[in-house]
Design a protein around this motif. Structure first.
Motif, short mmCIF file in Angstrom:
data_model
loop_
_atom_site.label_atom_id
_atom_site.label_comp_id
_atom_site.label_asym_id
_atom_site.label_seq_id
_atom_site.Cartn_x
_atom_site.Cartn_y
_atom_site.Cartn_z
N UNK A 140 26.13 45.50 39.54
CA UNK A 140 27.12 44.44 39.53
C UNK A 140 26.63 43.18 38.82
N UNK A 184 36.65 43.03 41.35
CA UNK A 184 36.09 41.83 40.74
C UNK A 184 35.93 40.72 41.78
N UNK A 185 35.29 39.65 41.39
CA UNK A 185 35.10 38.57 42.36
C UNK A 185 33.80 38.77 43.12
N UNK A 224 33.78 48.77 39.66
CA UNK A 224 34.82 48.48 38.68
C UNK A 224 36.13 48.06 39.32
N UNK A 243 24.87 35.90 44.48
CA UNK A 243 26.28 36.24 44.70
C UNK A 243 27.12 35.65 43.58
N UNK A 244 26.82 34.41 43.21
CA UNK A 244 27.65 33.74 42.21
C UNK A 244 27.00 33.73 40.83
N UNK A 300 40.74 43.23 34.24
CA UNK A 300 39.39 42.86 34.61
C UNK A 300 38.68 44.05 35.24
N UNK A 301 37.60 44.51 34.64
CA UNK A 301 36.89 45.63 35.26
C UNK A 301 35.46 45.29 35.61
N UNK A 302 34.89 44.32 34.91
CA UNK A 302 33.51 43.97 35.22
C UNK A 302 33.50 43.02 36.41
N UNK A 303 32.60 43.30 37.36
CA UNK A 303 32.51 42.38 38.49
C UNK A 303 32.10 40.98 38.02
N UNK A 304 32.78 39.98 38.52
CA UNK A 304 32.50 38.63 38.07
C UNK A 304 32.07 37.74 39.21
N UNK A 305 31.21 36.81 38.89
CA UNK A 305 30.87 35.77 39.83
C UNK A 305 31.64 34.52 39.50
N UNK A 320 38.54 53.36 31.78
CA UNK A 320 37.92 52.04 31.67
C UNK A 320 38.22 51.43 30.29
#
Lengths: 652, 332
Positions: free
Chosen positions: A252, A178-179, A175, A604-605, B293-298, B284
């Motif tokens: 994730x 990000x990224x 949490x 990954x993306x 932003x808390x959700x992991x993003x691609x 959360x």
């Protein structure tokens, strides 16, 4: 697609822009050189498809040295940032990314491949085998490690590096981050972890099944022993890592809740699982180091290793204990006094077998005739410095005292004292020691001594002050501090030491170039003239691709020493050659690992079509391998004439 | 060879002296201001004496063998015995001695571990003050349920009085540490870790989060202030009367990832949420509410997240002017 690249390519930071450009230039340079000298075919047939354990070992070592450079640059950037208070050289985020990649790269992509590389070069030779048990699998091990490392490494120019520390604790890594950075960590480690697990299985089988006639377990050279035990640890520990990484990847990418804060996840579970793998991992890189030192002490003290049996018992004990101490990584996480007491005692208990080893090494030197070559310098220098790491380890193992050391620079200093003095010194020692076995000439001794002294002094100047910083309450992983904290002086000293180690590395690299140009070529297999074990028994300095023309017969510990004595006594028989069976080269391990990389990159993306494409590629390679008939895969025979030619050419 | 080793040996010994003799009292954990830290200091010093003994023995042996048995022109062949295999007697000796040392270290360690679970002996007759220490990215929130007050980024305690810290976290895993007062303990959402601390002298001591929690971790520090009993009582009273109330909205904004200045309130957040029971969902939800932003993003969905981050930044600026100072200030 263009947008995707534009969004993720990191160009806003001048340092990273510089890195981007230099990477681009080196790639262009390499492509140009390979094309100009028409070396593409050579690269493919001699290296990329090779299943020869010696070549795979060399590739492991080259990759590890490059990673040492990358990790070292990270380290120097960190030291630069911490030299003065309130420094604005790096931002908090940038610093976080740098120490995360520094830790991960040094452990996973430097230390471990380096020792596995040395294992690859040496172990089959030491046991008198022609190759490892599964040469094809060995190539796959290397290439999946290699592409895992590349996947991890591109993060810093494309999409952003992981920033949650090499331990990657949840929930921060889920949490709080990000990224794509953490995805790189998870998939890079996962892909290279597959390679390591395969290596574990491969070397256990090799050492158990392929020893030359006469080599009983208790006649095995110490390095082979440590390699065997290490690979057992790998086989027990790495599946845990595989599963743990997979669970967080699901968290994730697919919204599961194994380690999340929300919806009932258990962040603590990550810490437990991580260290159930992570603590044995420490011994995966340190035990082979002990083996390397044992070989070098015996060789250059010109003595049999003292207390061989207790050495073997020690490493087995250490490997067993290594699985029983993981909780000492979180003594302060609210465990009860009873739990902490148990893990405190098991942790300190590791000092006993380690102490036995130290005294055995000292007694190996006792009544020896010590020749201070460069590998010996590294080994001798290891004892007093590693001892500092050892005693501070016991101090940290005292759970109550750990309440004051935990997460402080005391800890940072401690594990650098064990990992650098143990593993890195051993890697340098082994690298120089077996260099003639790999490349047919020695490294320059004079330059080697310069490297040693710069590194040794730089190392102590860098890390001794950090014990004191820990005593003064400086926590690890902070990116800056204030002048009022009073940590400036010690940090300045520490940075100076770091620069010393950087200089040492540059001398080492120059030494490789210099020795390649000017060093005398070795003519015999026994380059140091004092070899005791079978790897020195080959007819030529670099062993022929089939290693031994005739499988050697082992009559005791230090097999080659006994052979030499017999030769002097004129008891040597004329060799009788027979055709040798060797495995054929294979391109699929390389191709399959490329597909692993593609799949990893897609994940990954979250670019599913790329991930699926990569996955299909991996499966196709597996299918291809499985469907090949036995006949196609049975390797080939080296004819007696060719053996005679090779052996005589070298003798002449 | 010895010549070459000399600078190193000199360096090592001088550091050793620096380490033990001159340095100690200057360093935070060797300058304890409370019984817990003092106990730990004693334990650490005890272990250091053992370690120095071990180091002296090994270094002496080491120096002896590497000098005496070095290959040189006038090397005495009698000194060379290449075939010594081992010695059961010696090997037993150096197995037993470390075992004895480890027993000698284990006993006080275990004793201290159990001691630290209880309030300090000297003041065991006094009723401990209970303070909830909650970490949130990247600040410390202290609630005094008995006194019904709450402070942020500083904590006042009376001297010579046991304080029971109930350590937890609203979000990331943190570690609560005041080196001069006592050892650290982790704070985790949905869990409470008890830590008894006590200060013996009035003064301000540096407290921090020593566990990595991301960008603002470096500045997640707090002031641990020990006051005289009377001053403390006066402060409690004043705070109860004068400090503003903590509203739900203010508290929610406290939970957003940022650093803030010191704050004081005349009630506690425990009525709003108890992070010792809440597994992190509350924080959360707050983040979601304010668009953090808390959700992991691609890469592909990073477009929406960019917008949401901007939204948060706006939010933050407004908030900075009302309840909190911006983090810039904290960065010196």
């Amino acid at each position: 697609m263009f947008d995707f690249i534009k969004d993720n390519l990191i160009l806003n930071d001048p340092m990273l822009l510089g890195a981007n450009i230099s990477i681009l230039l080196s790639v262009i340079g390499i492509v140009f050189i390979l094309t100009y000298f028409k070396k593409w075919k050579w690269l493919w047939t001699e290296w990329l498809t090779s299943v020869d354990h010696k070549k795979i070992g060399i590739m492991y070592i080259i990759a590890a040295v490059i990673m040492l450079f990358r990790g070292g640059v990270d380290a120097l950037l960190m030291r630069a940032q911490l030299t003065v208070p309130n420094n604005e050289f790096l931002t908090s985020q940038h610093y976080n990314e740098i120490f995360t990649t520094h830790g991960t790269i040094m452990i996973i992509f430097m230390a471990m491949p380096f020792v596995i590389g040395l294992m690859n070069v040496v172990v089959p030779l030491q046991i008198g085998a022609r190759d490892v048990a599964f040469p094809y699998l060995n190539a796959l091990s290397f290439w999946s490690f290699f592409f895992g490392a590349i996947l991890f490494n591109i993060s810093f120019v494309f999409g952003g590096s992981p920033d949650a520390g090499w331990t990657n604790y949840a929930p921060l890594a889920i949490e709080g981050s990000p990224g794509p950075g953490i995805n790189y960590y998870l998939l890079g480690l996962q892909i290279s972890g597959i390679g390591t697990l395969l290596t574990g299985i491969n070397f256990i089988v090799t050492i158990i099944k392929m020893r030359a006639p006469g080599m009983t377990l208790m006649r095995m050279p110490m390095f082979t022993w440590t390699a065997l035990i290490t690979n057992f640890i790998i086989v027990f520990a790495f599946p845990v890592l595989t599963v743990t990484l997979a669970l967080m990847t699901f968290d994730r990418l697919f919204g599961t809740h194994f380690f999340t804060l929300a919806d009932g996840g258990m962040p603590m579970l990550w810490a437990n699982l991580f260290w159930i793998w992570g603590h044995p991992e420490v011994y995966i890189v340190i035990l082979p180091a002990f083996g390397i030192f044992s070989e070098i002490f015996a060789t250059f003290a010109r003595k049999t290793l003292f207390g061989y049996k207790s050495m073997v018992i020690s490493i087995v004990t250490i490997s067993f204990l290594s699985f029983l101490v993981w909780v000492h990584h979180f003594f302060t996480m609210g465990g009860t006094a009873a739990v902490n007491s148990v893990f405190s005692i098991t942790t300190m208990a590791i000092a006993v077998p380690t102490g036995i080893k130290i005294f055995n090494w000292l007694l190996t030197l006792y009544k020896g005739r010590i020749e201070y070559t460069v590998p010996m310098l590294w080994s001798v220098g290891f004892i007093p410095t590693f001892l500092i790491g050892g005693v501070t380890g016991v101090m940290l193992g005292m759970a109550a005292a750990d309440f004051q050391y935990h997460n402080s620079y005391f800890l940072v200093a401690h594990f650098h004292y064990t990992l650098i003095c143990g593993t890195v010194f051993a890697c340098f020692a082994g690298f120089v020691f077996w260099y003639p076995k790999m490349f047919g000439h020695k490294l320059n001794e004079r330059l080697g001594k310069w490297t040693f002294w710069f590194f040794m002094i730089g190392f102590n100047v860098c890390f001794l002050p950090q014990f004191l910083l820990g005593f003064d309450g400086m926590p690890r992983r902070i990116y800056t501090y204030g002048p009022e904290d009073g940590w400036t002086g010690l940090n300045v000293v520490s940075t100076i030491g770091g620069i010393g180690m950087g200089i040492a590395f540059m001398i080492l690299v120059y030494n490789v170039y210099y020795s390649f140009r000017y060093a005398k070529r070795e003519t015999s297999g026994d380059a140091w003239g004092a070899g005791r074990t079978l790897e020195w028994a080959t007819t030529t300095s670099v062993a022929p691709f089939y290693n031994f023309a005739v499988t050697p017969e082992v009559k005791g510990l230090d097999a080659f020493m006994i052979m030499k004595q017999e030769r002097e006594a004129g008891k040597e028989e004329k060799p009788e050659y027979k055709p040798i069976h060797m495995p054929s080269n294979a391109g699929t391990p390389f191709v399959m690992s490329v597909f692993f990389f593609v799949a990893g990159f897609g994940l990954v993306f979250k670019l599913w079509w790329i991930a699926i494409l990569g996955g299909i590629g991996v499966l196709a390679c597996m299918a291809l391998r499985s469907l090949r008939s036995h006949k196609e895969d049975e390797g080939y025979y080296v004819s007696v004439e060719e053996i005679i030619n090779t052996e005589q050419k070298k003798e002449a | 060879m010895f010549k070459k080793l000399k600078p190193y040996l000199v360096l090592a010994t001088s550091f050793l002296f620096l380490f033990v003799l001159s340095g100690c009292s200057e360093y935070a954990i060797f300058d304890p201001k409370g019984p817990n830290a003092a106990t730990l200091k004693d334990l650490i010093m005890y272990s250091i004496y053992f370690m120095i003994f071990i180091m002296i023995v090994v270094y002496a042996l080491f120096a002896f063998v590497i000098v005496k048995y070095r290959d040189r022109k006038n090397f005495n062949e009698k000194d060379h015995e290449p075939d010594i295999h081992g010695s059961t007697k010696l090997e037993i000796i150096w197995t037993v001695i470390p075992i004895v040392i480890i027993i000698a270290l284990s006993i006080p360690t275990v004793k201290v571990l159990y001691d630290l679970e209880k309030p300090p002996k000297e003041t065991a007759h006094k009723e401990p003050i209970v303070i909830h220490a909650t970490s949130a990215d990247w600040k410390w929130i202290f609630s005094y349920p008995g006194e019904d007050i709450e402070t942020v980024n500083y904590v006042n305690v009376p001297e010579d009085h046991p304080v029971l810290f109930k350590i937890t976290s609203a979000d990331s895993m943190s570690s609560f540490w005041v080196p001069q007062i006592g050892g650290q303990e982790y704070g985790m959402p949905g869990m409470v870790n008890d830590l008894y601390l006590q200060a013996d002298e009035p003064g301000e001591y540096e407290g921090m989060n020593s566990n990595f929690t991301g960008q603002g971790m470096t500045h997640q520090q707090f002031n641990f202030v020990a006051l005289e009993e009377d001053d403390y009582q006066k402060w409690v009273k004043e705070t109860q009367e004068k400090a503003p109330q903590l509203t739900e909205e203010t508290y929610e904004k406290l939970l957003l990832p940022d650093t803030v200045e010191e704050m004081t309130f005349s009630n506690t957040h425990l009525d709003i949420v108890d992070h010792g029971v809440d597994s992190g969902e509350y924080a959360m939800k707050v983040r979601e509410k304010y668009g953090v932003e808390i959700k992991p993003h691609g890469g592909e969905d990073s477009h929406d997240s960019e917008e949401s981050t901007e939204a948060v930044e706006d939010n933050h600026e407004e908030e900075a002017s009302t309840t909190t100072e911006s983090s810039e200030h904290h960065n010196h």
